[in-house]
Every structure is written in structure tokens, then in C-alpha cells.
Design a protein around this motif. Sequence first.
Motif, short mmCIF file in Angstrom:
data_model
loop_
_atom_site.label_atom_id
_atom_site.label_comp_id
_atom_site.label_asym_id
_atom_site.label_seq_id
_atom_site.Cartn_x
_atom_site.Cartn_y
_atom_site.Cartn_z
N ASP A 55 0.89 -1.20 0.00
CA ASP A 55 -0.09 0.09 0.06
C ASP A 55 0.82 1.38 0.18
N ILE A 56 0.40 2.39 -0.59
CA ILE A 56 1.04 3.52 -0.60
C ILE A 56 0.56 4.28 0.59
N ASN A 57 1.68 4.87 1.28
CA ASN A 57 1.45 5.37 2.70
C ASN A 57 0.22 6.32 2.56
N ARG A 58 -0.66 6.39 3.52
CA ARG A 58 -1.80 7.32 3.25
C ARG A 58 -1.49 8.85 3.57
N PHE A 77 -3.58 4.84 -6.14
CA PHE A 77 -2.38 4.35 -6.80
C PHE A 77 -2.72 3.10 -7.37
N LYS A 78 -4.22 2.68 -7.53
CA LYS A 78 -4.17 1.47 -8.52
C LYS A 78 -4.21 2.17 -10.07
N TYR A 79 -4.12 3.23 -10.19
CA TYR A 79 -4.07 3.95 -11.60
C TYR A 79 -3.03 4.38 -11.78
N ILE A 80 -2.32 4.41 -13.15
CA ILE A 80 -0.85 4.82 -13.42
C ILE A 80 -0.63 6.33 -13.23
N SER A 81 -1.83 7.15 -13.46
CA SER A 81 -1.85 8.54 -13.33
C SER A 81 -1.20 9.00 -12.08
N SER A 82 -1.64 8.27 -10.99
CA SER A 82 -1.05 8.79 -9.84
C SER A 82 0.23 8.74 -9.70
N PRO A 116 -13.27 1.99 -26.12
CA PRO A 116 -14.62 2.48 -25.62
C PRO A 116 -14.20 3.11 -24.43
N SER A 117 -15.04 4.39 -24.00
CA SER A 117 -14.88 5.20 -22.74
C SER A 117 -14.92 4.26 -21.57
N ASN A 118 -15.80 3.41 -21.47
CA ASN A 118 -15.91 2.56 -20.20
C ASN A 118 -14.83 1.91 -19.90
N VAL A 119 -14.04 1.22 -21.06
CA VAL A 119 -12.80 0.38 -20.89
C VAL A 119 -11.59 1.35 -20.44
N CYS A 120 -11.59 2.66 -20.83
CA CYS A 120 -10.52 3.50 -20.66
C CYS A 120 -10.68 3.94 -19.08
N ALA A 121 -11.80 4.46 -18.72
CA ALA A 121 -12.34 4.58 -17.38
C ALA A 121 -11.68 3.38 -16.45
N GLN A 122 -11.80 2.21 -16.89
CA GLN A 122 -11.24 1.15 -15.97
C GLN A 122 -9.63 1.26 -16.10
N ILE A 123 -9.21 1.60 -17.23
CA ILE A 123 -7.52 1.59 -16.92
C ILE A 123 -7.09 2.78 -16.49
N LEU A 124 -7.77 4.01 -16.88
CA LEU A 124 -6.99 5.22 -16.52
C LEU A 124 -7.79 6.02 -15.24
#
Length: 205
Positions: A116-119, A136-141, A179-187
Amino acid sequence: MYHKQYAKRMTLKGKINNALLRDYSNARQTVNHFFDADRSIPIWAIFESLTLGEFGTFFACCNANVKLATSALLHLPSNLDADGRITEFIIYAVKDLRNAVAHNNIVFDTRFRTGDINRRLVSLLESEIGITGLDFKYISSYVVLLIYTLRKMGETKTSCKQFLNAYISLTDDLRRQLPSNVCAQILGSQQRPHLRQLQNFISNS
């Protein structure tokens, strides 16, 4: 408490010795030079042998004065880093990403994360960048963390903007292909507002 801290330092000593032995066995010239000359190994040469995770353990074992001095050097907000441990949390967060990239592993879905990333680190980033819901389950973080850290280390605004713009361009390409819903799951659903705030942070930092 004393026994716990002493055990941590003994563990660190073992990791340093193992790192030096590892590099000596691999005939790494920096280490071999000092071993073969029967000379003490200077601290800079030890750092050459440590992995980022081992360096994280080293920093975690430093006393409060060292941690606070590092925090001040990086201009981390003292009200959010009163004990100087945020740098330690940054090192451990970046360590998993660095290892994945170095070994050409998959990174887009952050499966490389080992813990886990420290809170407290998450709260600091949200406060400093002006965002909420950093996950942090998304790479953008990790992009947020990297750019924040780079700016604190003195990297130029131009370089950070180039890095961020390149990432935004890649994710825009992804949005055009899926599709937008797939991107939302990834990003993640908050990627765009988070990155807009990150752009503002770069400009104002």
C-alpha cells in the motif's frame, strides 16, 4: 521500541553487506577496488551498490535530524511532514515502479505495486496538487508523484511539462482507440481533472 529499532538497523547492516558481496561477486570495479586494496568502502561507493529498496531501508533507519534536513532540502511542507518521513514514503512508492520499468514489466495497470502507498503521502499530494481521490491503482497517480518529486528536486517546469504532455498525448491516443468505459477502467474516472490540476501545479510551483 528500542529492540525494534535495533533489529531494523541490524537488518540494514545485513542488506548493505549482501549488496557489497553481490557486487564484488559480479566483479563490479567500484567495490572490488576497495576490497582488493583492503580499504574501507566510502559511503558513496556503498550507495552505488544499493538498490532503491535498500536505500529506502537506509533512509528509514536515519535519525530524525537527517530526515527533517532532507525534508527541508526538498521544500516539503513542514505541517504535513513534521517527522520527515514523507521522503521515505516517496522512495518506497517509486521503488516498485522503477523496478518494473527496469525489468520491462507491465506498468499500465500498476500490477507492479507490492504494498500500500502510505496514506500520509497520498494526503500530502492531494493537498499540494489540489486534488481529491488520488488512487495508486491507476498509473496516473504515479505520474502525479513523479512530477511532484521532480519539481521538489529542482527539475525545470519545461521538462516536467514535456513529460506530462507526452503522457497526456499517449492517453488521448488510448481514448480514441478504446470505448470510454474501458478507458475509465484503465485510467480512472478522475484522470483528466487530476492532470489539469497537475499542470496548474507545475506552472505555479
